[in-house]
Motif scaffolding. Structure first.
Motif, PDB file in Angstrom:
ATOM      1  N   UNK A   1       0.821  -1.211   0.000  1.00 41.95           N
ATOM      2  CA  UNK A   1       0.000   0.000   0.000  1.00 41.95           C
ATOM      3  C   UNK A   1       0.856   1.263   0.000  1.00 41.95           C
ATOM      4  N   UNK A   2       1.965   1.266   0.746  1.00 42.62           N
ATOM      5  CA  UNK A   2       2.847   2.436   0.712  1.00 42.62           C
ATOM      6  C   UNK A   2       3.508   2.578  -0.664  1.00 42.62           C
ATOM      7  N   UNK A   3       3.838   1.464  -1.299  1.00 43.33           N
ATOM      8  CA  UNK A   3       4.405   1.519  -2.653  1.00 43.33           C
ATOM      9  C   UNK A   3       3.386   2.117  -3.614  1.00 43.33           C
ATOM     10  N   UNK A   4       2.128   1.667  -3.522  1.00 45.07           N
ATOM     11  CA  UNK A   4       1.074   2.189  -4.385  1.00 45.07           C
ATOM     12  C   UNK A   4       0.837   3.675  -4.118  1.00 45.07           C
ATOM     13  N   UNK A   5       0.848   4.083  -2.841  1.00 46.88           N
ATOM     14  CA  UNK A   5       0.652   5.492  -2.505  1.00 46.88           C
ATOM     15  C   UNK A   5       1.746   6.357  -3.126  1.00 46.88           C
ATOM     16  N   UNK A   6       2.993   5.890  -3.064  1.00 43.49           N
ATOM     17  CA  UNK A   6       4.102   6.640  -3.660  1.00 43.49           C
ATOM     18  C   UNK A   6       3.967   6.780  -5.159  1.00 43.49           C
ATOM     19  N   UNK A   7       3.562   5.710  -5.833  1.00 39.67           N
ATOM     20  CA  UNK A   7       3.384   5.771  -7.283  1.00 39.67           C
ATOM     21  C   UNK A   7       2.216   6.674  -7.668  1.00 39.67           C
ATOM     22  N   UNK A   8       1.169   6.661  -6.860  1.00 43.02           N
ATOM     23  CA  UNK A   8       0.035   7.557  -7.117  1.00 43.02           C
ATOM     24  C   UNK A   8       0.449   9.018  -6.960  1.00 43.02           C
ATOM     25  N   UNK A   9       1.276   9.301  -5.958  1.00 42.30           N
ATOM     26  CA  UNK A   9       1.764  10.670  -5.758  1.00 42.30           C
ATOM     27  C   UNK A   9       2.570  11.150  -6.961  1.00 42.30           C
ATOM     28  N   UNK A  10       3.390  10.255  -7.507  1.00 39.09           N
ATOM     29  CA  UNK A  10       4.222  10.628  -8.647  1.00 39.09           C
ATOM     30  C   UNK A  10       3.389  10.866  -9.894  1.00 39.09           C
TER      31      UNK A  10
ATOM     32  N   UNK B   1       2.835  -1.267 -12.070  1.00 43.33           N
ATOM     33  CA  UNK B   1       4.173  -1.029 -11.503  1.00 43.33           C
ATOM     34  C   UNK B   1       4.199  -1.310 -10.008  1.00 43.33           C
ATOM     35  N   UNK B   2       3.133  -0.935  -9.319  1.00 46.15           N
ATOM     36  CA  UNK B   2       3.071  -1.163  -7.870  1.00 46.15           C
ATOM     37  C   UNK B   2       2.995  -2.651  -7.554  1.00 46.15           C
ATOM     38  N   UNK B   3       2.231  -3.393  -8.350  1.00 45.38           N
ATOM     39  CA  UNK B   3       2.108  -4.831  -8.130  1.00 45.38           C
ATOM     40  C   UNK B   3       3.442  -5.539  -8.343  1.00 45.38           C
ATOM     41  N   UNK B   4       4.169  -5.127  -9.376  1.00 47.92           N
ATOM     42  CA  UNK B   4       5.471  -5.753  -9.654  1.00 47.92           C
ATOM     43  C   UNK B   4       6.455  -5.450  -8.525  1.00 47.92           C
ATOM     44  N   UNK B   5       6.521  -4.181  -8.106  1.00 47.31           N
ATOM     45  CA  UNK B   5       7.439  -3.812  -7.016  1.00 47.31           C
ATOM     46  C   UNK B   5       7.094  -4.542  -5.729  1.00 47.31           C
ATOM     47  N   UNK B   6       5.805  -4.639  -5.415  1.00 44.08           N
ATOM     48  CA  UNK B   6       5.362  -5.320  -4.189  1.00 44.08           C
ATOM     49  C   UNK B   6       5.692  -6.806  -4.247  1.00 44.08           C
ATOM     50  N   UNK B   7       5.471  -7.418  -5.411  1.00 47.53           N
ATOM     51  CA  UNK B   7       5.737  -8.851  -5.559  1.00 47.53           C
ATOM     52  C   UNK B   7       7.221  -9.155  -5.372  1.00 47.53           C
ATOM     53  N   UNK B   8       8.074  -8.279  -5.894  1.00 49.59           N
ATOM     54  CA  UNK B   8       9.525  -8.485  -5.752  1.00 49.59           C
ATOM     55  C   UNK B   8       9.924  -8.465  -4.280  1.00 49.59           C
ATOM     56  N   UNK B   9       9.433  -7.453  -3.546  1.00 45.27           N
ATOM     57  CA  UNK B   9       9.778  -7.337  -2.129  1.00 45.27           C
ATOM     58  C   UNK B   9       9.233  -8.524  -1.335  1.00 45.27           C
ATOM     59  N   UNK B  10       7.986  -8.907  -1.590  1.00 44.20           N
ATOM     60  CA  UNK B  10       7.377 -10.015  -0.859  1.00 44.20           C
ATOM     61  C   UNK B  10       8.081 -11.345  -1.165  1.00 44.20           C
ATOM     62  N   UNK B  11       8.520 -11.504  -2.407  1.00 41.21           N
ATOM     63  CA  UNK B  11       9.262 -12.717  -2.778  1.00 41.21           C
ATOM     64  C   UNK B  11      10.569 -12.785  -2.002  1.00 41.21           C
ATOM     65  N   UNK B  12      11.247 -11.648  -1.913  1.00 38.29           N
ATOM     66  CA  UNK B  12      12.500 -11.595  -1.148  1.00 38.29           C
ATOM     67  C   UNK B  12      12.247 -11.932   0.317  1.00 38.29           C
ATOM     68  N   UNK B  13      11.187 -11.359   0.898  1.00 40.65           N
ATOM     69  CA  UNK B  13      10.884 -11.586   2.312  1.00 40.65           C
ATOM     70  C   UNK B  13      10.577 -13.062   2.569  1.00 40.65           C
ATOM     71  N   UNK B  14       9.794 -13.674   1.682  1.00 43.88           N
ATOM     72  CA  UNK B  14       9.434 -15.081   1.883  1.00 43.88           C
ATOM     73  C   UNK B  14      10.654 -15.984   1.815  1.00 43.88           C
ATOM     74  N   UNK B  15      11.544 -15.739   0.838  1.00 43.61           N
ATOM     75  CA  UNK B  15      12.747 -16.566   0.721  1.00 43.61           C
ATOM     76  C   UNK B  15      13.727 -16.297   1.862  1.00 43.61           C
TER      77      UNK B  15
END
Length: 427
Positions: free
Chosen positions: A60-69, A270-284
């Motif tokens: 959600x913070x990633x999406x908020x930042x992209x919306x601001x931009x 863009x927000x979904x891709x960025x979020x998925x990358x971070x979540x993938x890293x966290x899970x691994x």
């Protein structure tokens, strides 16, 4: 076991294998060859690592930042700061730092800050005859405030990994963030005075302060509502991330009317891709951490550190050197999730406040975002400024030196971090 997994991890990253995949493969080797655990542990632990309520704030913070931009919020912030300090010598680089600090108060992401503010200010600085290497390096460095000024995604991850209160982490981030911003501003004002030669360029017209203030009022209210709600106990940091999205959406589409439905689709993608990358890293990273913990490695490392370093001073020096080296090669989120559960308990044994230690870790690892070979902010700023890394390095080195000096102060003057907690009456 540890040596084999680390060598495999480093080798895979050296071969440009994505960080999350490298961590996952190292975890797979650990489960397969160094334990009697069934392979079902892999998806189980990956899921457990993500099954934490505070992590819901990350996308959600990633999406908020992209919306601001995309919605014109970031550009209005730039206009406001320029109307205050844009006419001074070095005012444009100083504007970059201040706007990054304000933008960071909502986005929580340094990469989002780099793209959103850099797309506006890097060309503006180049037009005023600042070297493109200087402009891009400054943008990459100033965007580091995105993970230090609250709310911050790495702070959420540290709070989850080290069992530290996320709200306290947010409050404690103000001191270090303001210190770094002030130090960078002093640096760019001095640099501009002695090295920038603007010549006879026609000055870009700057909006009057009252006009830019009126245009940016809703943009300024965003961090006030989000941070005020968190510190006032109205909502949690996770709930604040959702409110940030709806506020940014309302301002961008209804009030400013600069975000169309077509652009909204691209923002969501863009927000979904960025979020998925971070979540993938966290899970691994969670899987990797589970294997190390089951093997007793964190306890062994803790015991070795306690026996090797006989004072908190030496421990902090050693940890800062270690984190700086790790941050150069490993993504910040992954580093926090893997290392925080190991080092935070040891820091407590030395009498170091876990919130203070969290700020040390985050500021240090944030340096990895602006240092080769894997500095994500560097690559983002280079892409925005259309400049090669080797043209950025000469300007980047003194900026890194400024951050290192700030890190030393944050490390050995705990009140820079903890003072905000006492000021807000948390302690």
């Amino acid at each position: 076991m540890l040596l084999t997994m680390i060598l495999l991890l480093v080798s895979l990253m050296a071969l440009s294998v994505p960080v999350a995949v490298a961590i996952g493969l190292a975890g797979l080797v650990g489960v397969t060859f160094f334990s009697n655990l069934p392979l079902i542990v892999l998806p189980q632990q990956a899921y457990i690592a993500l099954d934490k309520f505070p992590l819901a704030a990350v996308p959600f913070f990633i999406l908020a930042g992209n919306l601001m931009a995309a919605g014109g919020i970031s550009r209005r912030l730039v206009d406001l700061v320029e109307s205050i300090i844009g006419d001074t010598r070095g005012g444009l680089p100083a504007t970059c730092i201040v706007v990054c600090m304000i933008f960071a108060a909502v986005s929580g992401s340094s990469v989002a800050t780099t793209y959103a503010i850099g797309a506006i200010l890097i060309p503006a600085m180049v037009a005023q005859r600042y070297p493109v290497g200087f402009a891009s390096s400054l943008q990459a460095t100033a965007a580091e405030l995105g993970v230090i000024i609250p709310p911050s995604i790495p702070m959420i991850l540290y709070g989850v990994a080290a069992s530290a209160p996320v709200g306290d982490m947010f409050i404690a981030g103000f001191g270090p963030g303001l210190l770094i911003a002030a130090a960078l501003m002093v640096f760019v004002l001095i640099w501009s005075r002695y090295f920038h030669k603007p010549g006879d360029l026609e000055k870009k017209p700057v909006l009057p302060f009252l006009v830019s203030l009126r245009r940016s009022l809703f943009a300024l209210l965003m961090p006030v509502i989000i941070l005020g709600g968190i510190y006032g106990g109205v909502f949690t940091p996770t709930e604040a991330s959702i409110i940030a999205v709806f506020y940014a959406l309302a301002v961008s589409m209804v009030i400013y009317r600069e975000l169309s439905l077509v652009e909204m689709i691209d923002v969501l993608k863009r927000s979904a891709i960025s979020s998925a990358i971070i979540m993938f890293i966290i899970s691994m990273a969670g899987l990797f951490s589970f294997i190390l913990t089951r093997a007793g490695i964190p306890a062994a490392i803790s015991q070795w550190i306690v026996e090797t370093f006989d004072s908190a001073f030496m421990f902090l020096i050693a940890v800062n050197v270690l984190l700086f080296l790790i941050g150069m090669f490993v993504e910040t989120s992954a580093s926090i999730v893997v290392i925080a559960p190991i080092l935070a308990p040891v820091a407590v044994l030395f009498g170091i406040d876990p919130v203070h230690f969290g700020l040390i870790m985050i500021v240090n690892l944030a340096l990895g975002m602006i240092t080769p070979p894997f500095g994500v902010n560097l690559f983002a700023a280079a892409a925005v400024g259309k400049v090669s890394l080797h043209r950025m390095i000469p300007y980047l080195v003194p900026m890194v030196g400024v951050i290192v000096l700030c890190l030393a102060l944050i490390t050995f003057v705990p009140m820079i971090s903890l003072g905000s907690l006492y000021l807000f009456g948390v302690r």
